[in-house]
Design a protein around this motif. Sequence first.
Motif, short mmCIF file in Angstrom:
data_model
loop_
_atom_site.label_atom_id
_atom_site.label_comp_id
_atom_site.label_asym_id
_atom_site.label_seq_id
_atom_site.Cartn_x
_atom_site.Cartn_y
_atom_site.Cartn_z
N SER A 174 0.84 -1.20 0.00
CA SER A 174 0.00 0.00 0.00
C SER A 174 0.87 1.24 0.00
O SER A 174 1.99 1.24 0.55
N PHE A 175 0.35 2.28 -0.63
CA PHE A 175 1.05 3.56 -0.72
C PHE A 175 0.05 4.68 -0.47
O PHE A 175 -1.14 4.55 -0.77
N SER A 176 0.55 5.78 0.06
CA SER A 176 -0.34 6.87 0.45
C SER A 176 0.11 8.19 -0.15
O SER A 176 1.14 8.28 -0.81
N ASP A 177 -0.70 9.21 0.13
CA ASP A 177 -0.46 10.58 -0.39
C ASP A 177 -0.38 10.57 -1.91
O ASP A 177 0.47 11.22 -2.51
N ILE A 178 -1.29 9.82 -2.54
CA ILE A 178 -1.37 9.79 -4.00
C ILE A 178 -2.31 10.90 -4.45
O ILE A 178 -3.44 11.01 -3.95
#
Length: 650
Positions: free
Chosen positions: A78-82
């Motif tokens: 998972s990755f954020s601040d997209i």
Amino acid sequence: MLKLAKLFGNHAVLQRDRAIPVWGWTEPFEIVEGSLGGVPAVARAGDDGRFLLRFPPRPAGGPLKLEVRGKNSGETVSFSDILVGEVWIAGGQSNMELKIRELPAKCEAVRAEAGKLPQLRMLTVPRRAQPAPMADVAADWQVAASECVPEWSAIGYFFARKLHRELNVPVGIVSSNWGGTVAEAWISRETLIRNPDFASQLEAYERNLYAPEMWESLSGEELAVEYPPDSEQAWFRRILPPPPENRGVIDGWAAPEFDDSDWRQGELPCFWKELGLDINGVVWFRREIEIPAAWQGRELSLNFGAIDKHDITYFNGVEVGRTGQDYETVHWDQPRTYRIPAELVRAGKAVIAVRNYSFIYNGGLHGTPDKMWIAPAGEECAPLALSGVWKFKPEFEYSRLDDLKKAMGPGNPNSCCMLFDTMIRPLIPMAMRGVIWYQGESNESAPEYYERLMRDLIADWRFRWGQGDFPFLQVLLAGFRNPADYDDAAAWPYIREAQSRAAQATGNLAASALDLGEAADIHPRRKAEVGERLALAALEQAYRQPVIGSGPVYREMVREAEAIRVWFDHIGSGLTAHGTGLKGFVIAGADGVFKEAEAQIVENSVRVSAPEVSDPVAVRYAWADNPEEANLYNSAGLPATPFRTDRFPR
């Protein structure tokens, strides 16, 4: 082993209003479930483990979270601040690559504002010079901040800032460029092999590339996957003679008493080829000057506009400065300033000698005359000009080498198709809006091939991305070298013509940097204006904004008695001349001999004539490497594109 391509990491920007492909790798045939901001997508990996999810289009916004899970394995990433906004690729060679930290007048202001622009982001693709297609890029997205923006592409930053201000959406730049590279390195093999001007060259390269003896001869630097600082010098060593011993100083060529009466004379500043020296190697220059009595015992500042490439400089036989060593290429356009110690300064005759070493391309003491002078250091004092007649003599010479492709292969970024495979292929099929492109200087030796190369490159990228005929906005080369009103022997007018013709043939606008150049610097510093002009072109072409996105572009000519009327597109509300009188036009009859012309703006056209040309057939405008006086603009303040109405042979 589940992982996503680096394009989709933390802080990424994704293209709005377009289907969003997201890809990565997992176990073969694994079913992969994804979620972007709560919107699901599902795909299955192939037998190589690669998968591609395609999320539906969404409007600008964020921040969002991106999650991907292997259905059977249970692995999750998972990755954020997209953010979702506008994504552009910034490509080309050194002028696109030039970093904000290289703009001293702008850098601190940009650092101060960067923290207020968190919706500006950039990913810089690392250099790779190996003939091995890359599947991913070893890079991360960066959010604009004072600590990172100095390393960003300056043009990319200023382009993004302008778009962000006008569109009020996040803007992401994927910067993929490499200084000193040719267009054919950025085109895929499948496209380049269809170009009759390059097919045989590509085939010869591939025959050598797969030969065991080539790989056995390569150094560790050339074999490195990462591009090490000295790998360029490694492949220079394979094709060039070693740097020669300084025989000139041993033989007394720097000494003031040396008899140089048999040396040739020439006017500086200039390149060697303008002195009739079509060589590489070492050339010495000597000049006798008269030191005023008032300067005796004072430290002096000795200045040269630029020296291509290395130099050792002497004053009365004593070395006072040197720049460059081995096969370094970075110094060729750098001005030199050397201090002459006070104890060496005596009134009367003095001799300045320069040992100029250039192992490839041009050599010479070039730049502009006003940059060549000597004067007391740090004092307000009229300088002694050093432009004019110097004596010169070659010390060491070999046949001039203009083609770095002579050593195509590992370590050489100018190898056919290499940069497409290593720095563009890993980006496909990322959703994006378009491309901004600043390149062409390295193709100047063969401008006749450049239009086809650029048309092929644009078509190649458009086909492979599969996102339609997206905008591909080129920068027309800035003015460079000594100012001239007209020079048919110059290469850059033909490169600019090829750029303009390729743009028109592919339905694109172009941004001219003609008036933003510097005579002595191939890397002019007015990158903010270049970025903003590219943004204007994007606002018109990509976003259909009511702006003027291009300077005047030649459309047609009409013969009128002893004159020619020239008509343009992209004039806005009209044409205008910056400065006094309209300049930069020449006119010719059927003999092809061009004469300086009188030009007037008449009803949104330009009327061109000359007393010596009673039966004109052709007009040219801004036809020189650095046509400083060319001053035709439109109502938006954008310069006219250089053009010619003829096809006379060079």
